[in-house]
Motif scaffolding. Structure first.
Motif, mmCIF file in Angstrom:
data_model
loop_
_atom_site.group_PDB
_atom_site.id
_atom_site.type_symbol
_atom_site.label_atom_id
_atom_site.label_comp_id
_atom_site.label_asym_id
_atom_site.label_seq_id
_atom_site.Cartn_x
_atom_site.Cartn_y
_atom_site.Cartn_z
ATOM 1 N N ALA A 252 0.831 -1.213 0.000
ATOM 2 C CA ALA A 252 0.000 0.000 0.000
ATOM 3 C C ALA A 252 0.860 1.255 0.000
ATOM 4 C CB ALA A 252 -0.917 -0.009 1.234
ATOM 5 N N ALA A 292 -5.274 5.632 -1.817
ATOM 6 C CA ALA A 292 -4.057 4.869 -1.498
ATOM 7 C C ALA A 292 -3.528 5.248 -0.126
ATOM 8 C CB ALA A 292 -2.998 5.114 -2.573
ATOM 9 N N ILE A 295 -5.808 3.547 2.473
ATOM 10 C CA ILE A 295 -5.521 2.099 2.572
ATOM 11 C C ILE A 295 -4.210 1.860 3.328
ATOM 12 C CG2 ILE A 295 -4.968 0.032 1.250
ATOM 13 C CD1 ILE A 295 -6.866 1.014 -0.909
ATOM 14 N N TYR A 296 -3.204 2.672 3.013
ATOM 15 C CA TYR A 296 -1.924 2.517 3.710
ATOM 16 C C TYR A 296 -2.076 2.813 5.196
ATOM 17 C CZ TYR A 296 2.715 3.564 5.438
ATOM 18 O OH TYR A 296 3.852 3.598 6.191
#
Length: 380
Positions: A252, A292, A295-296
């Motif tokens: 991620a 992104a 999600i990370y």
């Protein structure tokens, strides 16, 4: 049944017949004091021979206190506040109980894991320090001891015939142990034992070896390996979660960096553009970079919770009685000699006191009965 009935065989004996003449027995023993002493000395010599061929054994005992169960409420609270419950649960639901320690100590994987442990024999220099180091495997198969003449002749004969093959014990396959490896496992299994006290939950580990220093060092190693074994079992699921979320977080992070770089490049390149397609592309890249990053962030949180779960699941032990080098062996050569001497003297006293008379009485009874049967057969 008539209470006044008396067995006619018992009527032949009165109270005087069953009295034991202890004084007479003592006089017989005193008269035979010379052969009694001789027998005792002979048995003592036998005891000396057996004592010389008896290996002195030493036992070291250590005690582990029950593991402390940690409350998983703290990590569950953190997970609920972050809105992630994937790692919440009861860490003790599949706990490996300390009552399994006796079985673990006898298992082949555990015993073979001790083969490469280096120990110090109780051979000290002038300053009191150990002079050499050997592995547990070499000590169990006697490789650290000088070979006998018979073993040397056997090897020389095999070399002369061209049939000698140097044994290779470096490779370990639990399913297919070599002869030396099986011998080492058998000796270790009989030397290492553990007992679980269900009343207070304590576990005692006993190690019996022919060297007090090796027994002490091996006891410490067994305690450490047992704790490592259970810790690895307890944290196996949490470690798998940590590996998974670490991998996901790394992926991620790479996607986030790439998405942010693509969005930044688009903004810089199309700074003065007024086309709707360009604006749409920048909005899409901005959303991808934001997604992104989200999600990370989630994967990083899961990774940190997995780290906390590992620490949460680790059992904590207290060594109540640590391993200490014994001062006295469990097998004493002096005791063997004394026991054999006393046993020989006791048996000699019993023989000359009552045994010889009993044998004579039995022989006389047999002869008398034999003569009676012969007379009966002649009359018939």
């Amino acid at each position: 049944m008539n209470k006044n009935y008396t067995d006619p065989l018992l009527e032949e004996y009165d109270d005087e017949d069953i009295n034991i003449d202890f004084i007479g027995i003592g006089i017989k023993i005193l008269k035979k004091w010379k052969p009694i002493c001789a027998i005792g000395i002979i048995c003592g010599i036998i005891g000396i021979v057996m004592a010389l061929h008896t290996t002195t054994m030493w036992t070291v005992t250590a005690t582990l206190a029950p593991e402390s169960q940690r409350n998983s409420s703290n990590i569950n609270t953190i997970a609920s506040r972050l809105g992630i419950g994937g790692l919440a649960g009861n860490s003790s639901s599949d706990a490996l109980n300390m009552s399994y320690f006796p079985q673990i100590c006898k298992s082949i994987p555990f015993l073979t894991s001790l083969f490469d442990v280096e120990v110090h024999p109780n051979i000290l220099d002038a300053e009191g320090n150990p002079t050499k180091t050997v592995t547990v495997f070499d000590h169990m198969i006697g490789k650290d001891q000088p070979m006998t003449r018979k073993q040397i002749r056997k090897i020389e004969k095999a070399k002369a015939e061209g049939t000698y093959v140097e044994p290779d014990n470096s490779k370990l396959d639990i399913a297919f142990l070599t002869g030396a490896q099986s011998l080492a496992v058998s000796k270790l299994s009989s030397s290492i034992s553990a007992s679980f006290d269900s009343k207070n939950g304590f576990t005692k580990v006993n190690v019996t070896m022919d060297d007090p220093r090796i027994a002490t060092e091996l006891t410490d190693t067994v305690l450490t390996r047992l704790q490592e074994y259970v810790i690895a079992y307890r944290t196996k699921k949490a470690q798998a979660d940590l590996d998974y979320y670490t991998k996901m977080a790394d992926e991620a992070h790479e996607k986030m960096v790439a998405a942010q770089a693509a969005y930044a490049s688009s903004v810089d390149y199309n700074r003065n553009a007024i086309l709707q397609s360009v604006a749409t592309q920048k909005e899409r890249l901005r959303n991808e970079a934001s997604l992104a990053a989200d999600i990370y962030s989630q994967m990083a949180q899961q990774r940190e919770l997995a780290k906390a779960r590992i620490q949460e699941d680790k059992p904590v032990y207290a060594v109540v009685q640590p391993a200490s080098q014994p001062r006295h062996p469990i097998t004493s050569r002096k005791k063997i000699v004394i026991i054999w001497g006393l046993l020989g003297g006791f048996l000699a006293c019993a023989w000359f006191g009552v045994g010889l008379d009993i044998v004579r009485f039995l022989i006389g009874s047999v002869k008398e009965r034999w003569n009676e049967d012969e007379e009966e057969s002649k009359e018939a």
